[in-house]
Design a protein around this motif. Structure first.
Motif, PDB file in Angstrom:
ATOM      1  N   MET A  36     -20.872  11.673   8.932  1.00 41.75           N
ATOM      2  CA  MET A  36     -20.156  11.543   7.688  1.00 41.75           C
ATOM      3  C   MET A  36     -20.031  12.797   6.978  1.00 41.75           C
ATOM      4  N   ILE A  37     -18.784  13.054   6.751  1.00 46.06           N
ATOM      5  CA  ILE A  37     -18.558  14.594   6.312  1.00 46.06           C
ATOM      6  C   ILE A  37     -17.896  14.037   4.698  1.00 46.06           C
ATOM      7  N   PRO A  38     -18.579  14.798   3.663  1.00 41.13           N
ATOM      8  CA  PRO A  38     -18.210  14.441   2.385  1.00 41.13           C
ATOM      9  C   PRO A  38     -16.716  14.965   2.194  1.00 41.13           C
ATOM     10  N   THR A  39     -15.993  13.966   1.695  1.00 37.92           N
ATOM     11  CA  THR A  39     -14.587  14.195   1.249  1.00 37.92           C
ATOM     12  C   THR A  39     -14.320  13.683   0.058  1.00 37.92           C
ATOM     13  N   PRO A  40     -13.366  14.192  -0.794  1.00 36.41           N
ATOM     14  CA  PRO A  40     -13.142  13.523  -2.330  1.00 36.41           C
ATOM     15  C   PRO A  40     -12.229  12.164  -1.932  1.00 36.41           C
ATOM     16  N   GLN A  41     -11.461  12.215  -0.850  1.00 36.14           N
ATOM     17  CA  GLN A  41     -10.659  10.865  -0.608  1.00 36.14           C
ATOM     18  C   GLN A  41     -11.471   9.512  -0.301  1.00 36.14           C
ATOM     19  N   LEU A  42     -12.615   9.828   0.379  1.00 31.91           N
ATOM     20  CA  LEU A  42     -13.443   8.689   0.639  1.00 31.91           C
ATOM     21  C   LEU A  42     -14.983   8.820   0.162  1.00 31.91           C
ATOM     22  N   PRO A  43     -15.142   7.991  -0.887  1.00 31.69           N
ATOM     23  CA  PRO A  43     -16.588   8.309  -1.401  1.00 31.69           C
ATOM     24  C   PRO A  43     -17.814   8.276  -0.666  1.00 31.69           C
ATOM     25  N   GLY A  44     -17.501   7.248   0.676  1.00 30.07           N
ATOM     26  CA  GLY A  44     -18.952   7.299   1.451  1.00 30.07           C
ATOM     27  C   GLY A  44     -18.910   8.443   2.398  1.00 30.07           C
ATOM     28  N   GLY A  45     -17.731   9.133   2.496  1.00 26.70           N
ATOM     29  CA  GLY A  45     -17.814  10.193   3.512  1.00 26.70           C
ATOM     30  C   GLY A  45     -16.660   9.991   4.607  1.00 26.70           C
ATOM     31  N   MET A  46     -16.160  10.923   5.533  1.00 21.67           N
ATOM     32  CA  MET A  46     -15.281  10.771   6.559  1.00 21.67           C
ATOM     33  C   MET A  46     -16.132  10.683   7.826  1.00 21.67           C
ATOM     34  N   PRO A  64     -11.963   7.360  13.092  1.00 25.15           N
ATOM     35  CA  PRO A  64     -11.847   5.809  13.198  1.00 25.15           C
ATOM     36  C   PRO A  64     -10.472   5.546  13.480  1.00 25.15           C
ATOM     37  N   GLN A  65     -10.142   4.546  14.126  1.00 29.18           N
ATOM     38  CA  GLN A  65      -8.903   4.033  14.396  1.00 29.18           C
ATOM     39  C   GLN A  65      -8.187   3.733  13.393  1.00 29.18           C
ATOM     40  N   GLU A  66      -8.576   2.973  12.348  1.00 30.24           N
ATOM     41  CA  GLU A  66      -7.796   2.798  11.108  1.00 30.24           C
ATOM     42  C   GLU A  66      -7.203   3.757  10.196  1.00 30.24           C
ATOM     43  N   ILE A  67      -8.073   4.892  10.462  1.00 32.47           N
ATOM     44  CA  ILE A  67      -7.914   6.363   9.582  1.00 32.47           C
ATOM     45  C   ILE A  67      -6.937   6.916  10.561  1.00 32.47           C
ATOM     46  N   GLN A  68      -6.829   6.804  11.769  1.00 31.12           N
ATOM     47  CA  GLN A  68      -5.794   7.573  12.646  1.00 31.12           C
ATOM     48  C   GLN A  68      -4.437   6.894  12.541  1.00 31.12           C
ATOM     49  N   ASP A  69      -4.638   5.594  12.104  1.00 33.02           N
ATOM     50  CA  ASP A  69      -3.392   4.987  12.213  1.00 33.02           C
ATOM     51  C   ASP A  69      -2.752   5.156  11.024  1.00 33.02           C
ATOM     52  N   LYS A  70      -3.193   5.501   9.762  1.00 34.51           N
ATOM     53  CA  LYS A  70      -3.093   5.986   8.409  1.00 34.51           C
ATOM     54  C   LYS A  70      -2.263   7.305   8.493  1.00 34.51           C
ATOM     55  N   ILE A  71      -2.954   8.319   9.338  1.00 33.13           N
ATOM     56  CA  ILE A  71      -2.462   9.480   9.498  1.00 33.13           C
ATOM     57  C   ILE A  71      -1.209   9.665  10.236  1.00 33.13           C
ATOM     58  N   THR A  72      -1.033   8.638  11.253  1.00 33.29           N
ATOM     59  CA  THR A  72       0.184   8.765  12.027  1.00 33.29           C
ATOM     60  C   THR A  72       1.375   8.278  11.083  1.00 33.29           C
ATOM     61  N   LYS A  73       1.100   7.125  10.272  1.00 33.12           N
ATOM     62  CA  LYS A  73       2.054   6.674   9.477  1.00 33.12           C
ATOM     63  C   LYS A  73       2.576   7.633   8.522  1.00 33.12           C
ATOM     64  N   THR A  74       1.354   8.326   7.678  1.00 33.17           N
ATOM     65  CA  THR A  74       1.771   9.353   6.641  1.00 33.17           C
ATOM     66  C   THR A  74       2.667  10.457   7.340  1.00 33.17           C
ATOM     67  N   ALA A  75       2.502  10.777   8.662  1.00 34.39           N
ATOM     68  CA  ALA A  75       3.105  11.867   9.230  1.00 34.39           C
ATOM     69  C   ALA A  75       4.508  11.285   9.597  1.00 34.39           C
ATOM     70  N   SER A  76       4.537  10.099   9.692  1.00 34.37           N
ATOM     71  CA  SER A  76       6.091   9.206  10.007  1.00 34.37           C
ATOM     72  C   SER A  76       6.756   9.390   8.345  1.00 34.37           C
ATOM     73  N   TYR A  77       6.031   9.082   7.617  1.00 38.60           N
ATOM     74  CA  TYR A  77       6.846   9.082   6.213  1.00 38.60           C
ATOM     75  C   TYR A  77       7.233  10.469   5.611  1.00 38.60           C
ATOM     76  N   GLU A  78       6.383  11.350   6.068  1.00 37.27           N
ATOM     77  CA  GLU A  78       6.609  12.806   5.623  1.00 37.27           C
ATOM     78  C   GLU A  78       7.916  13.311   6.185  1.00 37.27           C
ATOM     79  N   MET A  79       7.991  13.015   7.677  1.00 34.30           N
ATOM     80  CA  MET A  79       9.137  13.320   8.287  1.00 34.30           C
ATOM     81  C   MET A  79      10.225  12.690   7.972  1.00 34.30           C
ATOM     82  N   ILE A  80      10.235  11.483   7.663  1.00 35.43           N
ATOM     83  CA  ILE A  80      11.717  10.916   7.392  1.00 35.43           C
ATOM     84  C   ILE A  80      12.059  11.111   5.858  1.00 35.43           C
TER      85      ILE A  80
END
Length: 326
Positions: free
Chosen positions: A109-119, A216-232
């Motif tokens: 669990m890596i502390p990160t501002p985006q996720l209060p419980g950690g990444m 985690p898979q759900e976070i990886q899916d969001k990373i992929t979608k974010t990359a797609s939005y940024e690309m388009i």
């Protein structure tokens, strides 16, 4: 009465294994005619009461009485007899560099501002080590153990690895969603800390490599979608591209010639819009502009609809799309 080499021993690494760091030949006597065999990648260390008498590094076969004993610091005065021997310990050390695979047992669990419980992050890779200090190795390990395996070192390393990963990811992981970009700096810091862990056992870490970070898979899916939005560019264009891909693959279907023509026109419009976004100062060329609707000559009705291509049977308006035909 004893004759010749009747009691000769061969001093060698009898239980050699690739994953064994050292093995001790002990609790036996060496007598007249005994031989020492050192194989490639081995060093032989003669011990007396736990202290180093001599270290022999060159591979080969040696006569202990003539080739070894004269070079031992306190035993060189020993004289072999026919009915007496000398009890000695010989420590064989594997001199090669060992490569060990590692992987986190549980998510870190890596502390990160985006996720209060950690990444929650997993990682895997390899590390390398070798023996570099025989005195310390004997004092801390070989003095009480008959052998030592790579697995023993791996257990010690993995027991502190999670904490070190957390420490160096937090320090060097500037982008928590792209840790691979900083894997070299993270691995270098961990290597230095691990070296301190094994140094007191007479070993050194010669390399530490991170092969991958896993989210985690759900976070990886969001990373992929974010990359797609940024690309388009934005969600609207993303939806347009999805629609165009669907029509091109045949997954989105309409009815008849009108649907095919509509799909083609939609594709052209989307392409023009994307070109405008990429080149905001440019104007559509004459080639890319849609052709004007075909006009009938002399007031006659067109035989085919200029909009959808449906054959006209003499009507004023297209029966398929409603286009005026005169």
């Amino acid at each position: 009465m004893f004759f010749g080499n009747q009691f000769a021993n061969v001093v060698e690494w009898e239980e050699f294994r690739d994953d064994m760091i050292f093995w001790k030949w002990s609790n036996r006597e060496i007598k007249k005619g005994s031989k020492l065999i050192i194989r490639p990648g081995q060093d032989a260390i003669f011990l007396n009461n736990g202290k180093i008498e001599g270290i022999f590094e060159n591979e080969g076969e040696y006569n202990i009485a003539s080739d070894i004993i004269p070079f031992l610091s306190t035993l060189k005065g020993f004289k072999f007899g026919f009915n007496s021997g000398m009890r000695v310990e010989v420590l064989f050390v594997n001199t090669k560099e060992f490569t060990v695979k590692w992987g986190t047992q549980n998510p870190i669990m890596i502390p990160t501002p985006q996720l209060p419980g950690g990444m929650p992050i997993r990682a895997n890779g390899t590390f390398n080590f070798k023996v570099n200090d025989y005195v310390t190795l004997i004092d801390k390990i070989a003095g009480v153990k008959e052998s030592y395996l790579v697995e023993d070192v791996k257990i010690r390393i993995t027991s502190v690895l999670d904490q070190l990963l957390m420490k160096w990811i937090s320090r060097e992981g500037k982008d928590m969603f792209n840790l691979q970009a900083n894997s070299f700096e993270i691995g270098k810091g961990i290597s230095e800390d691990l070296d301190m862990q094994v140094m007191d056992n007479g070993m050194t870490i010669t390399g530490f490599h991170i092969m991958s970070f896993n989210y985690p898979q759900e976070i990886q899916d969001k990373i992929t979608k974010t990359a797609s939005y940024e690309m388009i560019g934005n969600v609207q264009k993303y939806q347009q591209i999805v629609m165009t891909d669907g029509m091109a693959s045949g997954n989105v279907k309409g009815g008849g010639a009108a649907a095919d023509m509509a799909g083609m026109m939609m594709g052209m419009n989307i392409a023009n819009e994307m070109m405008k976004q990429m080149n905001p100062g440019s104007k559509p060329s004459a080639d890319s502009a849609p052709a004007p609707a075909a006009q009938s000559s002399g007031g006659k009705k067109a035989n085919f609809c200029p909009n959808c291509g449906t054959k006209n049977e003499g009507a004023n308006f297209c029966a398929n799309c409603g286009q005026k035909l005169n």
